[in-house]
Design a protein around this motif. Structure first.
Motif, PDB file in Angstrom:
ATOM      1  N   ASN A  19      -3.883   2.842  -5.408  1.00 13.97           N
ATOM      2  CA  ASN A  19      -2.556   2.970  -4.257  1.00 13.97           C
ATOM      3  C   ASN A  19      -2.325   1.863  -3.659  1.00 13.97           C
ATOM      4  N   THR A  20      -2.816   0.858  -4.109  1.00 10.59           N
ATOM      5  CA  THR A  20      -2.366  -0.540  -3.614  1.00 10.59           C
ATOM      6  C   THR A  20      -2.408  -1.721  -4.517  1.00 10.59           C
ATOM      7  N   ILE A  21      -1.440  -2.415  -4.409  1.00 11.86           N
ATOM      8  CA  ILE A  21      -1.024  -3.458  -5.517  1.00 11.86           C
ATOM      9  C   ILE A  21      -0.930  -4.880  -4.832  1.00 11.86           C
ATOM     10  N   GLU A  22      -1.049  -5.989  -5.352  1.00 13.04           N
ATOM     11  CA  GLU A  22      -0.827  -7.357  -4.992  1.00 13.04           C
ATOM     12  C   GLU A  22       0.408  -7.689  -5.708  1.00 13.04           C
ATOM     13  N   LEU A  23       1.430  -8.165  -5.338  1.00 16.06           N
ATOM     14  CA  LEU A  23       2.494  -8.748  -5.892  1.00 16.06           C
ATOM     15  C   LEU A  23       2.925  -9.979  -5.566  1.00 16.06           C
ATOM     16  N   VAL A  24       3.286 -10.813  -6.504  1.00 15.49           N
ATOM     17  CA  VAL A  24       3.903 -12.291  -6.095  1.00 15.49           C
ATOM     18  C   VAL A  24       5.320 -12.467  -6.997  1.00 15.49           C
ATOM     19  N   ALA A  25       6.153 -12.780  -6.370  1.00 14.41           N
ATOM     20  CA  ALA A  25       7.488 -13.301  -7.144  1.00 14.41           C
ATOM     21  C   ALA A  25       7.538 -14.581  -7.404  1.00 14.41           C
ATOM     22  N   TYR A  37       0.803  -1.256  -0.037  1.00 14.49           N
ATOM     23  CA  TYR A  37       0.207  -0.005  -0.007  1.00 14.49           C
ATOM     24  C   TYR A  37       0.994   1.388   0.049  1.00 14.49           C
ATOM     25  N   PHE A  38       0.705   2.235  -0.943  1.00 15.54           N
ATOM     26  CA  PHE A  38       1.301   3.303  -0.930  1.00 15.54           C
ATOM     27  C   PHE A  38       0.459   4.495  -0.453  1.00 15.54           C
ATOM     28  N   PRO A  39       0.439   4.891   0.650  1.00 13.49           N
ATOM     29  CA  PRO A  39      -0.364   5.814   1.295  1.00 13.49           C
ATOM     30  C   PRO A  39      -0.202   7.308   0.353  1.00 13.49           C
ATOM     31  N   PRO A  40      -1.122   7.842  -0.056  1.00 16.93           N
ATOM     32  CA  PRO A  40      -0.979   8.980  -0.889  1.00 16.93           C
ATOM     33  C   PRO A  40      -0.339  10.311  -0.050  1.00 16.93           C
TER      34      PRO A  40
END
Length: 429
Positions: free
Chosen positions: A396-402, A369-372
């Motif tokens: 403002n929010t991403i789901e990430l999988v390596a 989450y990237f708070p504005p």
């Protein structure tokens, strides 16, 4: 007197059409490398849309929608038109393929609906019904369309570009079964006070008393007061981005709006005394804007509709309390209700200027989450290697999988933000 009645009806037509505005794309971020979107199962999505909308309406104190085949056809026609012509919006051009009417009312009549008095909501480029409806419910003018006191039937049309599966259209056409029912020849009159311009057959003149009686009958089926989020609702999105017309033109990101509307069949005058939002019983959120019929910059709210906009995003997984005091027909009344924003079963990592380095395990889902940091701070350009899967929860929010250990250290630049990742093999227990 006839002129007075006609002016009244035209005013009502205006009220019932103020929601015909396109919702800005809230799910698709430009210049993003993203895995191919899945193919939508349209019949299933349409059924889920109806169930979800009715869950919202019933919990809010409104009668559920029934499917109407004519509205269904009208909405399908327009959804298909939008995709085939690679456009968005409520208006159709007669020169384009699939044209069935310039406005939603014309398209409903083309499909056999007997009244032009419909409400149309549209969203584009959403991957599923829930994102579409949640986005529209976050857009205040569209929300009041779904929560209208007069409507009880709907048509839902969904279409997807099979070559570019990210391009989708969700169209919702809503009407009143009682209003359509009175648009019959047997109800047409030749003298006295009448309403005109409400039926597909323009020559029909409906007795004003019948028209007003039907409107009142529709409203009386619903609650005196409707709030949203509704009492004890969970999984509420914490954010509002954009809407056309835009109630917050100076903001690209703000908090999810709170609304309260009063059923005019039960009230003659409402005076708002206080409308407050609390993060807890003790912490009031004071950085807000409250709109009503007089202060709404776009003049879209009706007389008994009120909206509170938190100017900062709400928090994930947080309970909020709303407290409202108002004078209803001379009597002081109050309402208190609570709701909870969406939460996840896994931790949320906050990415800030001072905290931007994280260690993750390969194959595990992670939420960042990237708070504005400002009213315009949303995620923009993002490029990443094929060893990662990234999807956007919101702007403002991403789901990430390596997916692999090909790169055990990565730095992602997301607009003005930086995300440093250290990727490790998952420990075997």
């Amino acid at each position: 007197m006839k002129n007075i009645v006609q002016r009244t009806i035209l005013a009502l037509l205006t009220l019932l059409s103020i929601y015909l505005y396109i919702l800005s794309d809230t799910s698709r971020v430009e210049n993003v490398i993203i895995k191919e979107a899945p193919l939508i199962d349209i019949p299933i999505e349409e059924n889920k849309s109806l169930s979800y909308l009715n869950e919202i309406r019933v919990h809010s104190g409104l009668v559920p929608f029934k499917l109407n085949s004519k509205l269904q056809q009208a909405s399908k026609n327009h959804a298909k038109y939008l995709i085939e012509n690679h456009t968005i919006g409520h208006y159709e051009d007669s020169k384009n393929q699939g044209y069935t009417g310039k406005y939603g009312s014309e398209r409903a009549i083309y499909s056999g609906y007997r009244t032009s008095m419909i409400i149309e909501n549209i969203s584009n480029n959403n991957p599923n019904y829930k994102e579409s409806i949640d986005g529209l419910m976050g857009a205040i003018y569209h929300r009041f369309g779904f929560l209208d006191f007069h409507t009880d039937e709907i048509g839902i049309g969904i279409w997807q570009n099979r070559d570019d599966k990210l391009e989708t259209a969700f169209v919702y056409d809503m009407g009143s079964s009682n209003l359509e029912a009175i648009c019959q020849d047997k109800n047409s009159i030749t003298s006295g006070e009448y309403a005109e311009g409400i039926c597909a057959n323009k020559s029909l003149k409906i007795r004003a008393s019948l028209f007003n009686r039907v409107l009142n009958k529709n409203r009386l089926r619903n609650s005196r007061v409707v709030t949203y989020p509704y009492s004890n609702q969970v999984d509420v999105p914490p954010v509002f981005y954009e809407e056309l017309p835009d109630p917050l033109p100076d903001y690209s990101v703000s908090g999810f709006p709170i609304s309260i509307s009063f059923n005019e069949s039960y009230f003659k005058k409402i005076e708002m005394i206080s409308f407050k939002l609390f993060e807890s019983q003790k912490k009031e959120i004071k950085d807000v804007i409250i709109y009503d019929y007089n202060t709404d910059p776009n003049k879209r709210l009706k007389k008994f509709e009120f909206a509170l906009f938190p100017l900062r995003r709400l928090l994930w997984g947080q309970e909020y309390i709303v407290k409202v005091k108002y004078i209803a027909d001379g009597k002081l009344e109050s309402r208190v209700w609570r709701f909870k924003t969406r939460e996840f079963k896994r931790p949320i990592y906050r990415v800030t200027k001072n905290t931007n380095s994280f260690t993750i395990n390969v194959g595990e889902s992670n939420i960042f989450y990237f708070p504005p940091t400002s009213k315009r701070d949303i995620l923009t350009t993002l490029k990443y290697p094929a060893s990662l899967d990234i999807s956007f929860i919101d702007k403002n929010t991403i789901e990430l999988v390596a997916n692999s250990l090909k790169y055990n250290k990565l730095t992602l630049k997301i607009g003005d933000h930086k995300l440093n990742l250290k990727i490790k093999a998952k420990k075997v227990k």
